[in-house]
Design a protein around this motif. Structure first.
Motif, PDB file in Angstrom:
ATOM      1  N   VAL A 135       0.831  -1.200   0.000  1.00 56.41           N
ATOM      2  CA  VAL A 135       0.000   0.000   0.000  1.00 56.41           C
ATOM      3  C   VAL A 135       0.872   1.260   0.000  1.00 56.41           C
ATOM      4  O   VAL A 135       0.600   2.218  -0.739  1.00 56.41           O
ATOM      5  CB  VAL A 135      -0.950  -0.018   1.212  1.00 56.41           C
ATOM      6  CG1 VAL A 135      -1.754   1.257   1.279  1.00 56.41           C
ATOM      7  CG2 VAL A 135      -1.856  -1.217   1.146  1.00 56.41           C
ATOM      8  N   TRP A 136       1.915   1.248   0.782  1.00 53.11           N
ATOM      9  CA  TRP A 136       2.842   2.389   0.739  1.00 53.11           C
ATOM     10  C   TRP A 136       3.385   2.588  -0.674  1.00 53.11           C
ATOM     11  O   TRP A 136       3.498   3.714  -1.167  1.00 53.11           O
ATOM     12  CB  TRP A 136       4.031   2.139   1.666  1.00 53.11           C
ATOM     13  CG  TRP A 136       3.829   2.621   3.064  1.00 53.11           C
ATOM     14  CD1 TRP A 136       3.527   1.858   4.146  1.00 53.11           C
ATOM     15  CD2 TRP A 136       3.928   3.975   3.539  1.00 53.11           C
ATOM     16  NE1 TRP A 136       3.429   2.646   5.259  1.00 53.11           N
ATOM     17  CE2 TRP A 136       3.673   3.940   4.923  1.00 53.11           C
ATOM     18  CE3 TRP A 136       4.206   5.196   2.936  1.00 53.11           C
ATOM     19  CZ2 TRP A 136       3.692   5.089   5.713  1.00 53.11           C
ATOM     20  CZ3 TRP A 136       4.214   6.335   3.714  1.00 53.11           C
ATOM     21  CH2 TRP A 136       3.959   6.275   5.090  1.00 53.11           C
ATOM     22  N   ALA A 137       3.737   1.476  -1.293  1.00 48.56           N
ATOM     23  CA  ALA A 137       4.309   1.580  -2.633  1.00 48.56           C
ATOM     24  C   ALA A 137       3.282   2.152  -3.601  1.00 48.56           C
ATOM     25  O   ALA A 137       3.597   3.016  -4.426  1.00 48.56           O
ATOM     26  CB  ALA A 137       4.778   0.207  -3.098  1.00 48.56           C
ATOM     27  N   LEU A 138       2.037   1.696  -3.468  1.00 55.20           N
ATOM     28  CA  LEU A 138       1.002   2.227  -4.365  1.00 55.20           C
ATOM     29  C   LEU A 138       0.780   3.708  -4.094  1.00 55.20           C
ATOM     30  O   LEU A 138       0.502   4.489  -5.008  1.00 55.20           O
ATOM     31  CB  LEU A 138      -0.313   1.466  -4.178  1.00 55.20           C
ATOM     32  CG  LEU A 138      -0.365   0.057  -4.750  1.00 55.20           C
ATOM     33  CD1 LEU A 138      -1.677  -0.601  -4.395  1.00 55.20           C
ATOM     34  CD2 LEU A 138      -0.189   0.100  -6.267  1.00 55.20           C
ATOM     35  N   TYR A 139       0.915   4.079  -2.850  1.00 54.14           N
ATOM     36  CA  TYR A 139       0.741   5.485  -2.502  1.00 54.14           C
ATOM     37  C   TYR A 139       1.818   6.344  -3.179  1.00 54.14           C
ATOM     38  O   TYR A 139       1.521   7.349  -3.832  1.00 54.14           O
ATOM     39  CB  TYR A 139       0.804   5.643  -0.979  1.00 54.14           C
ATOM     40  CG  TYR A 139       0.519   7.042  -0.500  1.00 54.14           C
ATOM     41  CD1 TYR A 139      -0.744   7.592  -0.672  1.00 54.14           C
ATOM     42  CD2 TYR A 139       1.495   7.806   0.118  1.00 54.14           C
ATOM     43  CE1 TYR A 139      -1.015   8.867  -0.235  1.00 54.14           C
ATOM     44  CE2 TYR A 139       1.231   9.087   0.567  1.00 54.14           C
ATOM     45  CZ  TYR A 139      -0.028   9.623   0.382  1.00 54.14           C
ATOM     46  OH  TYR A 139      -0.304  10.895   0.800  1.00 54.14           O
ATOM     47  N   ALA A 140       3.049   5.921  -3.043  1.00 53.32           N
ATOM     48  CA  ALA A 140       4.140   6.668  -3.690  1.00 53.32           C
ATOM     49  C   ALA A 140       3.936   6.699  -5.202  1.00 53.32           C
ATOM     50  O   ALA A 140       4.133   7.729  -5.863  1.00 53.32           O
ATOM     51  CB  ALA A 140       5.484   6.027  -3.343  1.00 53.32           C
ATOM     52  N   THR A 141       3.525   5.561  -5.750  1.00 52.35           N
ATOM     53  CA  THR A 141       3.267   5.503  -7.186  1.00 52.35           C
ATOM     54  C   THR A 141       2.188   6.490  -7.589  1.00 52.35           C
ATOM     55  O   THR A 141       2.324   7.215  -8.581  1.00 52.35           O
ATOM     56  CB  THR A 141       2.784   4.093  -7.587  1.00 52.35           C
ATOM     57  OG1 THR A 141       3.672   3.149  -7.028  1.00 52.35           O
ATOM     58  CG2 THR A 141       2.733   3.945  -9.075  1.00 52.35           C
ATOM     59  N   ALA A 142       1.119   6.505  -6.785  1.00 51.88           N
ATOM     60  CA  ALA A 142      -0.011   7.356  -7.135  1.00 51.88           C
ATOM     61  C   ALA A 142       0.402   8.825  -7.144  1.00 51.88           C
ATOM     62  O   ALA A 142      -0.055   9.599  -7.986  1.00 51.88           O
ATOM     63  CB  ALA A 142      -1.153   7.118  -6.150  1.00 51.88           C
ATOM     64  N   ILE A 143       1.277   9.189  -6.224  1.00 54.43           N
ATOM     65  CA  ILE A 143       1.737  10.580  -6.218  1.00 54.43           C
ATOM     66  C   ILE A 143       2.417  10.897  -7.551  1.00 54.43           C
ATOM     67  O   ILE A 143       2.158  11.916  -8.182  1.00 54.43           O
ATOM     68  CB  ILE A 143       2.700  10.831  -5.049  1.00 54.43           C
ATOM     69  CG1 ILE A 143       1.927  10.721  -3.733  1.00 54.43           C
ATOM     70  CG2 ILE A 143       3.359  12.191  -5.164  1.00 54.43           C
ATOM     71  CD1 ILE A 143       2.785  10.880  -2.518  1.00 54.43           C
ATOM     72  N   ILE A 144       3.289   9.989  -7.987  1.00 51.05           N
ATOM     73  CA  ILE A 144       3.953  10.249  -9.272  1.00 51.05           C
ATOM     74  C   ILE A 144       2.921  10.315 -10.390  1.00 51.05           C
ATOM     75  O   ILE A 144       2.983  11.174 -11.267  1.00 51.05           O
ATOM     76  CB  ILE A 144       4.986   9.164  -9.594  1.00 51.05           C
ATOM     77  CG1 ILE A 144       5.954   8.982  -8.436  1.00 51.05           C
ATOM     78  CG2 ILE A 144       5.755   9.519 -10.840  1.00 51.05           C
ATOM     79  CD1 ILE A 144       6.993   7.939  -8.703  1.00 51.05           C
ATOM     80  N   GLN A 145       1.963   9.400 -10.335  1.00 46.26           N
ATOM     81  CA  GLN A 145       0.970   9.385 -11.415  1.00 46.26           C
ATOM     82  C   GLN A 145       0.238  10.714 -11.524  1.00 46.26           C
ATOM     83  O   GLN A 145       0.072  11.247 -12.609  1.00 46.26           O
ATOM     84  CB  GLN A 145      -0.049   8.262 -11.178  1.00 46.26           C
ATOM     85  CG  GLN A 145       0.488   6.898 -11.539  1.00 46.26           C
ATOM     86  CD  GLN A 145      -0.498   5.795 -11.215  1.00 46.26           C
ATOM     87  OE1 GLN A 145      -0.928   5.639 -10.079  1.00 46.26           O
ATOM     88  NE2 GLN A 145      -0.873   5.026 -12.219  1.00 46.26           N
ATOM     89  N   VAL A 146      -0.184  11.265 -10.394  1.00 35.87           N
ATOM     90  CA  VAL A 146      -0.970  12.491 -10.518  1.00 35.87           C
ATOM     91  C   VAL A 146      -0.097  13.705 -10.792  1.00 35.87           C
ATOM     92  O   VAL A 146      -0.555  14.664 -11.395  1.00 35.87           O
ATOM     93  CB  VAL A 146      -1.874  12.760  -9.290  1.00 35.87           C
ATOM     94  CG1 VAL A 146      -2.882  11.652  -9.122  1.00 35.87           C
ATOM     95  CG2 VAL A 146      -1.067  12.948  -8.034  1.00 35.87           C
TER      96      VAL A 146
END
Ligand code: HEA
Ligand code: HEA
Ligand code: CUA
Ligand SMILES: [Cu+2]
Lengths: 315, 134, 537, 215
Positions: free
Chosen positions: C195-206
């Motif tokens: 979940v942390w990894a997805l969170y960091a990913t999502a920041i980059i995505q947006v």
């Protein structure tokens, strides 16, 4: 630093910068190999030592270890700072051109390189001839899209950009021939946009320069044209045996009618050929694309005459 | 249940705040337009951007309630500004510095665009636009 | 509870094709994505096999130069935009993020479905461009080539533009879900690391994807109007395009790898049955990587003619990414220490990830160093580097995650023996294909070459043979996975003895995820306190 | 669908309470606004770089823009932001009629904005101050004025599209307000549309001085 004999990874290096680059490369290679070996050793050792035997049980609560974590943060940091400075140093050396460098103008266009020796007034295509042990500065620009001047044997590469100058320099240390590639994707014949860098002795270079700047004096016009057909890279698009290429063949075109893509026609005579060489985009032969580069400024008057004379001979 | 389900324990701003902010925005717009007619040398840009930033802050803080809302929203907004600044500043490390070692690398070879050289457009052209005239 | 009720799960309840096409269930949307990206991977893989076949010998074998140029462009574009960017987040992330945090769904189910259809719509543009003459610009769309070439650049860029929105919406959804939808008691430090990894990913995505959007719009604008921002004929600067492009596309490589790293954290902890070492370090290194990734894009442009100052800054910052990545690798290895390691197929993928990603990452250091990058840029060394991180990193992690969660998603087990065979073939084939390319590249073989000099032939042939081994591995995988869907042994709820919430519900999970809302009784990796028997084997 | 008999109708099944739903929506909206800022950011970057390269041309070219129309539009857009904010305030006070009035006012102002923009554009089309290769105006000195107009049309065009999108969103919440879908209890969509509209205003607040005042 000096040239290098090359390794499993690097090819033979024949320029003053090659040694510096290879030092950086090898430094990273060896340290990475050590780190990688540690990583693999860790994986394999733990995998064997702590493989699951018998019944599943609780495992110890080891959540962190500050000392260990500092170690594996600080050591890589130190290493990368060293690598940065090594890389940056050698890069500066590549970027700062020595004052006494000989200047050659490089033009990249789809899909060949042309080189101009401003002092001697000589031009070549796809073949860069340089003297050994002399710094050479290349002032480069492109006629169409981005290309990239890449000589692996010298460890140099620089993009060549339309409407801008970029530069690079080198000093060759070994006589011989080196591959020259276009390293930036530029369309259909990107992989054929290759040439040679010929490193010759100082004396040979002088002779060569003199010979190539004298515009084929002492040769018959059509012989000179035959030479230019190769050296100006007409052969990359036009055949002389009737086979089709990117451009129409030269075989037997003289005196024939051509049809253009707008339906109009013309007769191939001296004037037409001259116009086709200097302003190829005015009329496009039907069935072909408008890709022929203009040779305006690249060919001297006598050279155009020679090419015309040569095409005339191709019955 | 009803009271808890209510949407806005978040508070309702008094009318005068909205009107006051609107009024301030009008005034600032007027000021910035007037200043633009005065030549301040290099300062015009700074002043214009400063005024725009004040206006933006007013909109964000009051109209968009960032002043009163959870500060995480302010963080998100500032993040956007921060990354935008990175984009522009780091690109300028390149575009503004190309000529540092060799000035000929900084400028285009031909500054003017090809359209100005086509015969058809040149003939209809009264002013030579391909040269900077300052 | 009666048997019949227990059998109800998200796959068979509700029924009918409409309930799939209009589903708002994150699990079903995850499955739709999974099917689509698998198709994209095979399409990209077929292009890859064609590339390798053409390069078996110098000169023309299969296709002409223009076709080749289109094929590698399509391979790159399909693999990047259609496969790897949505792969882990949109398929596995969509399915498991709500389960992992004990939520019933993502925050915006409708947006989630919309993002899937946007993905489909964008892919249609991309596929359309294949039929209208394909693109031949390379996946990087460099100007001025991309503004001149006669091929269908506009449909492809439009496709990528639309796909960008899909990615933005997924990221946005995840950020809000992680902030707002955790069950009570699940604090930030009790989140599973995926979940942390997805969170960091999502920041980059947006943050990064909108810049790709405007870049592609400007490119289309440039093609249609010749505005002159990128086009040198119009007074523009083609190098500027590269800044625009890499501002997105460098962070994008961490959109690809971070979720993979998240999966690896889960796998390593579960299969060594041990508390993850350095939880906070792993969590924050994801955020660190995400942030630094925005400061290094210029390392793709060291020989592009950018200023020396920029090159220096970008090179320096590039190295900083290596440090948090290293922290992760070392933490994973230390987690193995004193564990009870079990080598199920997912774990084998996790270990090969460690092996391959380390090679890929360390070769990134060669590329980040200025002097060596001048020599290595745009050669097969770069090709090898990015396949090691993307295929050897992300795809391995994806396959690991797929095999880990397969029983949960479909309630079926796959054949253990064949899965190990396929894994070995993929691992060996991969190394044969791409390790040779490091040597090719540093010897000077430029990339995107349809034809090459004779001296490169042996290594190219070697690499091509590797791609066949790889292909064989994937064919076997496809067979046993499809077989498992229909004939597989029924999986238990918790085949691996995992402690995260998804294992606390049925396999496959019911429509609303949990029969009883789960409670935080222990952390996600408390293998020192809680013992759950592994039921498979 | 779910076990939520006690829940209000607008509460989706996967949220546990209204507060969580509202905050999620708002959070999502702010993240979305972040993406919008960065989308425009690319154009701001193009502007910044070309202006830094060609200060004189930008200065000369910006004089071709009509500063009065620009100023008028700024006033219009600010006014629309005020009415938008007030419409939400009225909703919070449960004055639905007022909300409808303010939303209609916002729409009207947005229309005025577009009409003024239309006059500006058509003038530019007329004299040939067009982007890129369609540029045929001859009165501006300096290198490559067509780039200025490329950027001008890019920025104002994208902004214009956002105005249109914002207007559609306003129409949507207007209809729902008229249908009594909102109340002081639940008006999240109006609030979200408001945030969006303010952002559109915010971007104009920067476009205006950059393009019209300092060029
Ligand atoms: C998943 C995708 C992914 C990932 C994770 C990475 C990770 C990295 N990449 Fe890669 N890269 C690509 C995908 C990726 N890359 C792609 C697609 C391209 C080419 C695009 C194109 O042109 O088409 C590319 C190109 C590319 C270039 C440009 C090359 C060129 O064109 O000239 C560079 C240059 O710096 C680079 C560097 C790095 C670095 C430093 C990392 C780092 O993040 C790696 C960090 C990891 C480690 C370092 C290993 C683990 C660490 C340790 C074991 C600790 C010890 C470490 C040290 C002492 C340093 N990459
Ligand atoms: C996620 C990203 C991803 C993945 C997974 C891959 C996977 C593979 N790639 Fe790709 N590649 C890129 C992303 C990726 N690539 C990118 C971005 C580029 C740059 C493009 C550019 O320059 O613009 C590139 C470029 C690239 C090149 C360089 C082309 C050039 O520069 O001229 C090569 C050459 O060998 C290559 C090969 C392969 C191979 C053999 C695989 C294999 O791993 C594929 C394995 C998959 C399969 C084999 C498919 C499954 C099996 C079947 C469909 C059955 C049929 C098969 C057989 C019968 C054998 N790739
Ligand atoms: Cu020229 Cu590639
Ligand atoms: Cu990168």
């Amino acid at each position: 630093m000096d040239d290098t004999t090359g390794s499993l990874f690097m090819p033979f290096g024949g320029s003053t910068i090659a040694g510096d680059v290879d030092t950086v490369f090898n430094f990273i290679l060896y340290t990475s190999t050590i780190i990688f070996a540690l990583v693999v050793f860790g994986i394999i050792f733990f995998s064997i030592r702590y493989r699951r035997r018998g019944k599943l049980a609780l495992t110890p609560d080891i959540s962190h270890n500050t000392k260990l974590e500092i170690v594996w943060t600080v050591i890589p940091t130190i290493l990368v700072v060293i690598v940065f400075f090594m890389g940056f140093n050698a890069y500066l050396k590549m970027s700062v051109v020595p004052k006494d460098a000989m200047e050659i103008k490089v033009t990249g266009q789809k899909w060949f390189w042309s080189f101009e020796y401003p002092e001697a007034g000589a031009t070549t295509v796809n073949e860069l001839v340089v003297p050994i042990d002399k710094p050479v500065k290349l002032l480069m620009s492109s006629q169409d899209v981005i290309h990239s001047f890449f000589v692996p044997g010298f460890r140099i590469k620089q993009d060549v950009i339309p409407n801008r100058y970029t530069m690079i320099w080198f000093q060759a240390t070994k006589i011989g021939e080196y591959d020259l590639f276009c390293a930036e994707y530029c369309g259909t014949k990107h992989s054929e946009m290759i040439g040679k860098v010929k490193v010759v002795s100082e004396r040979e270079f002088e002779n060569w320069l003199e010979e190539s700047s004298m515009s084929g004096e002492g040769m018959s016009l059509s012989d000179f044209g035959a030479k230019l057909y190769i050296s100006k890279a007409c052969n990359t698009c036009h055949s002389i045996d009737g086979s089709a290429g990117n451009g129409p063949t030269f075989k037997g075109i003289f005196g024939k009618q051509v049809t253009f893509d707008d339906g109009s026609q013309a007769m191939v005579d001296e004037n037409y050929i001259r116009k086709s060489i200097l302003n190829p985009q005015t009329n496009i032969v039907a069935g072909y694309q408008n890709i022929m580069p203009t040779f305006q400024g690249l060919l001297k008057e006598r050279e155009v005459d020679a090419l015309i004379a040569y095409i005339k001979t191709l019955e | 249940m009803k009271a808890k389900a209510s949407d806005h324990s978040a508070h309702i701003l008094p009318l005068r705040i909205y009107l006051g902010v609107g009024f301030a925005l009008f005034i600032l717009t007027g000021i910035t337009v007037m200043i633009s007619f005065v030549d301040l040398g290099g300062w015009n840009v700074t002043v214009a951007l400063a005024v725009a930033s004040i206006k933006a802050a007013l909109v964000v803080l009051f109209f968009m309630h960032l002043l009163y809302d959870n500060k995480i929203y302010l963080t998100i907004f500032l993040t956007a500004i921060g990354f935008l600044a990175i984009l522009i500043i780091f690109t300028m490390f390149d575009t503004m510095e190309r000529g540092r070692l060799y000035p000929e690398k900084a400028k285009p070879i031909k500054p003017g665009a090809a359209i100005y050289e086509r015969e058809d457009s040149l003939s209809s052209r009264s002013v030579d636009t391909t040269k900077t005239d300052h | 509870m009666s048997e019949a009720v227990a059998e109800k799960n998200y796959l068979n309840d509700p029924k009918g094709w409409k309930s799939w096409v209009f589903t708002l269930d994150h699990k079903r949307i995850g499955i739709l994505y999974l099917a689509s990206i698998t198709a994209a991977f095979f399409l990209g893989g077929v292009f890859a096999v064609l590339i390798r076949l053409e390069l078996l010998n110098p000169g023309q074998d299969l296709m002409g130069p223009d076709t080749y140029n289109q094929i590698f462009t399509l391979h790159g574009a399909v693999m990047i935009f259609l496969f790897i960017i949505p792969s882990i987040p949109a398929a596995l992330g969509n399915f498991f993020l709500p389960l992992l945090i004990g939520a019933k769904d993502v925050a915006f189910p409708r947006l989630n479905l919309a993002s899937y259809y946007i993905y489909v719509f964008g892919s249609m543009f991309a596929v359309y461009s294949i039929f209208t003459g394909a693109v031949d610009t390379g996946w990087t769309f460099y100007t001025p080539y991309s503004t001149e070439t006669q091929t269908s650049v506009i449909p492809m860029t439009l496709g990528a533009f639309i796909l960008g929105f899909s990615s933005i919406f997924t990221g946005l959804n995840f950020i809000v879900t992680i902030h707002k939808m955790r069950i009570p008691g699940m604090t930030w430090y009790k989140l599973p690391l995926f979940v942390w990894a997805l969170y960091a990913t999502a920041i980059i995505q947006v943050v990064a994807t909108p810049v790709l959007g405007i870049t592609l719009l400007l490119l289309i604008f440039e093609r249609v109007f010749s505005v002159g921002i990128f086009n040198p004929d119009m007074g523009g600067d083609p190098v500027l395009f590269q800044h625009f492009f890499w501002f997105y596309s460098h962070p994008a490589v961490y959109i690809m790898i971070l979720p993979g790293m998240g999966i690896i954290s889960e796998l390593i902890a579960t299969f060594s049955h041990k508390k993850i070492f350095g939880y906070k370090a792993i969590a924050f290194s994801s955020l660190g990587i995400a942030f630094i990734s925005f400061l290094v894009w210029g390392h793709h442009m060291f020989v592009s003619g950018q200023s020396e100052l920029a090159a220096m800054i970008f090179s320096f910052l590039t190295f900083l990414v290596g440090i948090p990545s290293g922290i992760k690798v070392f933490n994973w290895i230390t987690t193995l220490y004193k564990g009870q390691i079990h080598f199920d197929t997912p774990m084998l993928y996790a270990l090969s990830f460690l092996f391959l990603f380390t090679i890929g990452g360390l070769t990134g250091i060669f590329l980040g160093a200025l002097a060596t990058d001048v020599h290595l840029h745009d050669t097969y060394f770069v090709v090898a580097h990015f396949h090691y991180v993307m295929m050897g990193g992300t795809v391995m992690a994806f396959l690991g995650g797929l095999h880990y969660w397969w029983p949960k998603m479909f309630g079926k087990m796959y054949n253990h023996f064949w899965s190990v065979i396929a894994m070995i073939l993929v691992f060996v084939g991969f190394n044969v294909t791409f390790f040779s390319q490091f040597i090719l590249g540093s010897q000077g073989m430029p990339r995107r070459y349809y034809n090459y000099l004779d001296q490169f032939q042996p290594l190219h042939a070697f690499s091509t043979i590797g791609s066949w081994i790889l292909g064989a591995g994937f064919i076997i995988m496809a067979i046993y996975l499809i077989h498992s869907l229909f004939k597989g042994r029924k999986a238990s709820d918790n085949p691996w003895g995992g402690l995260t919430f998804e294992w606390a519900t049925g396999s496959p999970p019911p429509h609303h995820n949990f029969k009883v809302t789960p409670k935080m009784t222990h952390g996600p990796y408390d293998y020192d306190k809680v013992l759950v028997e592994q039921t498979d084997y | 669908m779910s076990e939520s008999h006690t829940h209000p109708a607008h509460l989706a099944h996967h949220f546990s309470d209204v507060e969580q739903q509202r905050e999620s929506a708002k959070f999502g909206m702010w993240v979305f606004l972040l993406t919008e800022v960065l989308l425009f950011g690319g154009l701001f970057m193009a502007y910044a770089i070309y202006r830094a390269w060609n200060p004189d041309m930008f200065y000369n070219a910006h004089k071709a823009l009509n500063i009065y129309m620009g100023t008028a539009n700024t006033f219009v857009l600010i006014a629309s932001s005020v009415t938008m904010a007030l419409s939400i305030r009225s909703m919070q006070l449960d004055k639905r009629k007022q909300t409808i009035g303010f939303l209609i006012a916002t729409l009207a102002l947005a229309c005025i904005f577009l009409v003024i923009k239309y006059f500006e554009y058509s003038h530019k089309f007329h004299v040939g101050q067009l982007p890129g290769k369609y540029y045929s105006y001859t009165g501006i000195k300096g290198t490559n004025p067509h780039i200025f107009f490329g950027i001008y049309f890019g920025m104002t065009g994208l902004h214009g599209l956002h105005v249109l999108a914002g207007m559609s969103a306003i129409v949507w919440v207007l209809i729902k307000t008229v249908k009594k879908k909102f109340s002081a209890e639940y008006y999240t969509p109006v609030e979200m549309v408001g945030l969006y509209w303010h952002l559109v205003d915010l971007i104009w607040i920067f476009l205006f001085p950059l393009l019209y005042l300092i060029g």
